[in-house]
Scaffold this active site. Structure first.
Site, PDB file in Angstrom:
ATOM      1  N   LYS A   6       0.855  -1.210   0.000  1.00  0.00           N
ATOM      2  CA  LYS A   6       0.000   0.000   0.000  1.00  0.00           C
ATOM      3  C   LYS A   6       0.879   1.244   0.000  1.00  0.00           C
ATOM      4  O   LYS A   6       2.043   1.211   0.403  1.00  0.00           O
ATOM      5  CB  LYS A   6      -0.934   0.031   1.215  1.00  0.00           C
ATOM      6  CG  LYS A   6      -0.261   0.074   2.598  1.00  0.00           C
ATOM      7  CD  LYS A   6       0.125   1.458   3.068  1.00  0.00           C
ATOM      8  CE  LYS A   6       0.929   1.428   4.361  1.00  0.00           C
ATOM      9  NZ  LYS A   6       1.715   2.631   4.617  1.00  0.00           N
ATOM     10  N   ASP A 137      -2.538  -1.011  10.396  1.00  0.00           N
ATOM     11  CA  ASP A 137      -2.827  -1.065   8.950  1.00  0.00           C
ATOM     12  C   ASP A 137      -3.454  -2.393   8.517  1.00  0.00           C
ATOM     13  O   ASP A 137      -3.832  -2.544   7.357  1.00  0.00           O
ATOM     14  CB  ASP A 137      -1.531  -0.864   8.135  1.00  0.00           C
ATOM     15  CG  ASP A 137      -1.026   0.563   8.217  1.00  0.00           C
ATOM     16  OD1 ASP A 137      -1.800   1.440   8.641  1.00  0.00           O
ATOM     17  OD2 ASP A 137       0.144   0.793   7.865  1.00  0.00           O
TER      18      ASP A 137
HETATM   19  P1  ATP Z   1       3.963   0.121   7.813  1.00  0.00           P
HETATM   20  O1  ATP Z   1       3.901   0.867   6.522  1.00  0.00           O
HETATM   21  O2  ATP Z   1       2.687  -0.646   8.129  1.00  0.00           O
HETATM   22  O3  ATP Z   1       4.505   0.907   8.968  1.00  0.00           O
HETATM   23  P2  ATP Z   1       6.371  -1.055   6.872  1.00  0.00           P
HETATM   24  O4  ATP Z   1       6.119  -1.307   5.434  1.00  0.00           O
HETATM   25  O5  ATP Z   1       7.133   0.183   7.191  1.00  0.00           O
HETATM   26  O6  ATP Z   1       5.000  -1.079   7.625  1.00  0.00           O
HETATM   27  P3  ATP Z   1       6.984  -3.813   7.322  1.00  0.00           P
HETATM   28  O7  ATP Z   1       7.622  -4.302   6.058  1.00  0.00           O
HETATM   29  O8  ATP Z   1       5.602  -4.212   7.580  1.00  0.00           O
HETATM   30  O9  ATP Z   1       7.152  -2.239   7.444  1.00  0.00           O
HETATM   31  O10 ATP Z   1       7.962  -4.262   8.507  1.00  0.00           O
HETATM   32  C1  ATP Z   1       7.972  -3.607   9.747  1.00  0.00           C
HETATM   33  C2  ATP Z   1       8.614  -4.527  10.765  1.00  0.00           C
HETATM   34  O11 ATP Z   1       7.780  -5.669  10.934  1.00  0.00           O
HETATM   35  C3  ATP Z   1       9.987  -5.034  10.346  1.00  0.00           C
HETATM   36  O12 ATP Z   1      10.888  -4.682  11.346  1.00  0.00           O
HETATM   37  C4  ATP Z   1       9.855  -6.551  10.250  1.00  0.00           C
HETATM   38  O13 ATP Z   1      10.940  -7.245  10.827  1.00  0.00           O
HETATM   39  C5  ATP Z   1       8.566  -6.859  11.020  1.00  0.00           C
HETATM   40  N1  ATP Z   1       7.791  -7.937  10.380  1.00  0.00           N
HETATM   41  C6  ATP Z   1       7.160  -8.935  11.015  1.00  0.00           C
HETATM   42  N2  ATP Z   1       6.560  -9.758  10.154  1.00  0.00           N
HETATM   43  C7  ATP Z   1       6.797  -9.301   8.922  1.00  0.00           C
HETATM   44  C8  ATP Z   1       6.447  -9.736   7.607  1.00  0.00           C
HETATM   45  N3  ATP Z   1       5.732 -10.843   7.388  1.00  0.00           N
HETATM   46  N4  ATP Z   1       6.869  -8.976   6.564  1.00  0.00           N
HETATM   47  C9  ATP Z   1       7.583  -7.839   6.778  1.00  0.00           C
HETATM   48  N5  ATP Z   1       7.965  -7.413   7.989  1.00  0.00           N
HETATM   49  C10 ATP Z   1       7.585  -8.101   9.053  1.00  0.00           C
END
Ligand code: ATP
Length: 292
Positions: A6, A137
């Site tokens: 997203k 989210d």
């Molecule tokens: P958001 O935009 O919702 O804040 P993000 O895109 O910045 O999320 P994610 O890729 O969701 O970040 O990862 C955030 C943290 O979640 C990372 O530190 C990661 O180690 C942890 N995490 C746990 N499970 C997962 C997963 N299945 N995929 C990605 N990250 C994960």
């Protein structure tokens, strides 16, 4: 199950709540760039003693309780007393910790997928309620498409489908801590009123199916804070614009930047140019398909 990434087309932070979270007003859009989550009750004999077996093709992600997919599946198996061993495979395409909601979307796909696999009969609302306990989210990701999310992300309004366009994503190679960015926000009282007006501009642009208007209304309150620590974010926004984007902005708390293009060739050329200096560059489109 496809777990779509997203972006935030609009993101305003309204106030800090007594529980420490912030109330937001954000318009989110699912993108075609997705992870693949495969759920199965076919578990290798050697692993049958484990109730839950998680594998991931990206060695950077843990496959234990630290992974949102593991936590969501563990919760469902225990809560609904499912005694069949389950194996889950994550094929990771969404960059991690990038502001693209990859973890939340994987978690959402796991909840929706297990609901189907075991015919649990949970409604979208019930899945969203469970999803919210794993991340703000997750409810958005369960429904997907184009939505306005308010509160911490639990109050969702489905918006008309986003018109077709080309979207280039580029991740600045820095680490951003979402909690750290939120701790630096300075809030003022007039924000909610102004934000309501701004959201209407974005909503109208989406309803009109006008890509240029949607892009013209991009806003992310967190950009200034992330860019203060990482000026590369603003530099990348500028660069994507000079490569022909209608407009560009940061997603979530960063560090990924996205640019909107009307034309596929211009988007592909921009991608090729960005790839000369940046490793994580993607081309995708708005995604209309819903998980549920
Ligand atoms: P958001 O935009 O919702 O804040 P993000 O895109 O910045 O999320 P994610 O890729 O969701 O970040 O990862 C955030 C943290 O979640 C990372 O530190 C990661 O180690 C942890 N995490 C746990 N499970 C997962 C997963 N299945 N995929 C990605 N990250 C994960």
């Amino acid at each position: 199950m496809q777990a779509f990434s997203k972006i935030n087309l609009y993101l305003e932070v309204l106030e800090k709540r007594s529980d420490g979270y912030h109330n937001l007003s954000t318009v989110m859009q699912s993108l075609g760039l997705c992870d693949l989550i495969t759920l199965s009750t076919e578990v290798a004999n050697a692993c049958r003693a484990l109730k839950l077996q998680l594998t991931c093709d990206d060695p950077h992600l843990p496959v234990d309780k630290r992974n949102l997919v593991y936590r969501a599946a563990d919760y469902i198996l225990k809560r609904y007393k499912i005694n069949v061993p389950v194996s889950i495979k994550i094929e990771k395409n969404i960059p991690i910790a990038a502001g693209l909601g990859g973890g939340s979307s994987d978690c959402a796909a796991t909840l929706v997928g297990l609901n189907k696999l075991f015919s649990l009969g949970l409604t979208a609302d019930e899945l969203c309620e469970i999803g919210l306990t794993f991340g703000a989210d997750v409810p958005f990701c369960i429904r997907g498409g184009t939505q306005l999310a308010e509160g911490v992300g639990e109050r969702l309004t489905i918006l008309p489908p986003h018109p077709t366009c080309w979207i280039v994503l580029a991740r600045v190679p820095v680490e951003v801590s979402t909690a750290n960015i939120f701790s630096k926000i300075r809030l003022d009282r007039t924000r909610a009123e102004q934000s309501d007006k701004n959201v209407i501009t974005t909503k109208n642009a989406i309803a009109a199916g006008n890509v240029a208007q949607i892009a013209g209304a991009f806003y992310n309150r967190l950009t200034g804070i992330t860019a203060a620590a990482h000026p590369e974010v603003n530099e990348l926004i500028m660069k994507i614009k000079t490569l022909g984007a209608i407009n560009a902005a940061m997603s979530g708390s960063g560090p990924t930047v996205f640019g909107y293009f009307n034309n596929e060739d211009t988007a592909k050329n921009a991608c090729a140019e960005l790839k000369k200096t940046i490793q994580s560059v993607y081309i995708t489109q708005p995604e209309r398909m819903r998980m549920i």
